[in-house]
Design a protein around this motif. Sequence first.
Motif, mmCIF file in Angstrom:
data_model
loop_
_atom_site.group_PDB
_atom_site.id
_atom_site.type_symbol
_atom_site.label_atom_id
_atom_site.label_comp_id
_atom_site.label_asym_id
_atom_site.label_seq_id
_atom_site.Cartn_x
_atom_site.Cartn_y
_atom_site.Cartn_z
ATOM 1 N N LYS A 2 7.490 4.915 8.611
ATOM 2 C CA LYS A 2 7.226 4.408 7.260
ATOM 3 C C LYS A 2 8.369 4.814 6.326
ATOM 4 C CE LYS A 2 3.065 3.148 8.464
ATOM 5 N NZ LYS A 2 2.588 1.805 8.521
ATOM 6 N N ASN A 36 -4.090 8.717 10.386
ATOM 7 C CA ASN A 36 -4.534 7.341 10.151
ATOM 8 C C ASN A 36 -4.242 6.880 8.724
ATOM 9 O OD1 ASN A 36 -5.401 7.104 12.793
ATOM 10 N ND2 ASN A 36 -7.493 7.747 12.301
ATOM 11 N N ALA A 37 -4.322 7.795 7.759
ATOM 12 C CA ALA A 37 -3.977 7.446 6.376
ATOM 13 C C ALA A 37 -2.507 7.044 6.289
ATOM 14 C CB ALA A 37 -4.276 8.616 5.436
ATOM 15 N N GLY A 39 -0.751 5.856 8.817
ATOM 16 C CA GLY A 39 -0.632 4.620 9.569
ATOM 17 C C GLY A 39 -1.107 3.389 8.832
ATOM 18 N N SER A 40 -2.037 3.560 7.913
ATOM 19 C CA SER A 40 -2.616 2.407 7.217
ATOM 20 C C SER A 40 -1.892 2.062 5.925
ATOM 21 C CB SER A 40 -4.098 2.668 6.922
ATOM 22 O OG SER A 40 -4.223 3.695 5.959
ATOM 23 N N THR A 41 -0.751 2.690 5.674
ATOM 24 C CA THR A 41 -0.025 2.445 4.440
ATOM 25 C C THR A 41 1.312 1.776 4.734
ATOM 26 O OG1 THR A 41 0.573 3.500 2.345
ATOM 27 C CG2 THR A 41 1.182 4.670 4.333
ATOM 28 N N ASP A 42 1.917 1.220 3.704
ATOM 29 C CA ASP A 42 3.234 0.594 3.852
ATOM 30 C C ASP A 42 4.365 1.562 3.538
ATOM 31 O OD1 ASP A 42 2.206 -2.035 4.461
ATOM 32 O OD2 ASP A 42 1.680 -2.206 2.332
ATOM 33 N N LYS A 66 0.848 -1.183 0.000
ATOM 34 C CA LYS A 66 0.000 0.000 0.000
ATOM 35 C C LYS A 66 0.888 1.239 0.000
ATOM 36 C CE LYS A 66 -4.028 -1.703 2.465
ATOM 37 N NZ LYS A 66 -4.856 -1.504 3.668
#
Length: 173
Positions: free
Chosen positions: A105, A64-65, A67-70, A2
Amino acid sequence: MKVLAFSTSNSKNSINKKLACYAAQQINNADVSLIDINDFEMPIYSEDREKESGIPQLAHDFYNAIGSTDSIVMSFAEYNGSYTSAYKNLFDWTSRINMEVFQSKPVIMLSTSPGASGAQSVLAAAKNSAPYFAANVIDAISLPNFYDNFNEVKAIVIDRAFNERLLAAISRL
């Protein structure tokens, strides 16, 4: 993988958004989420506002966007040698949630401008401050003279050196 991609410009026709989109599309088998920072517009940050109203939900949404990605691909627009006010405000609010905004990240930082400098001043500032905000910077790459080095019809960078460095950075994600 992601990938979260965005520009730090709030211009609807941002050349940095075009560059971020192009770069993210070079990542094989990636699920790319291209966001627009206009969707995260908030009041100007101040301690008083934070005490009175708390941290806006949009700052939480941005955090959060991330946090939810790789991994992250971001392209910095440069206004008067520095960050855009739209990005700085979003970043300031988000940092109030957690100073580790980028949550360790891997990040590819880009910049471009119509001129020969390619927004290198803001890119250097972003790269230098990145460790304080938990960004694992894979590379920071500037594309000078955007309109000479980007084919807008095909939406591709035509500068060979830039592309080689970008692909090398992508291989380290």
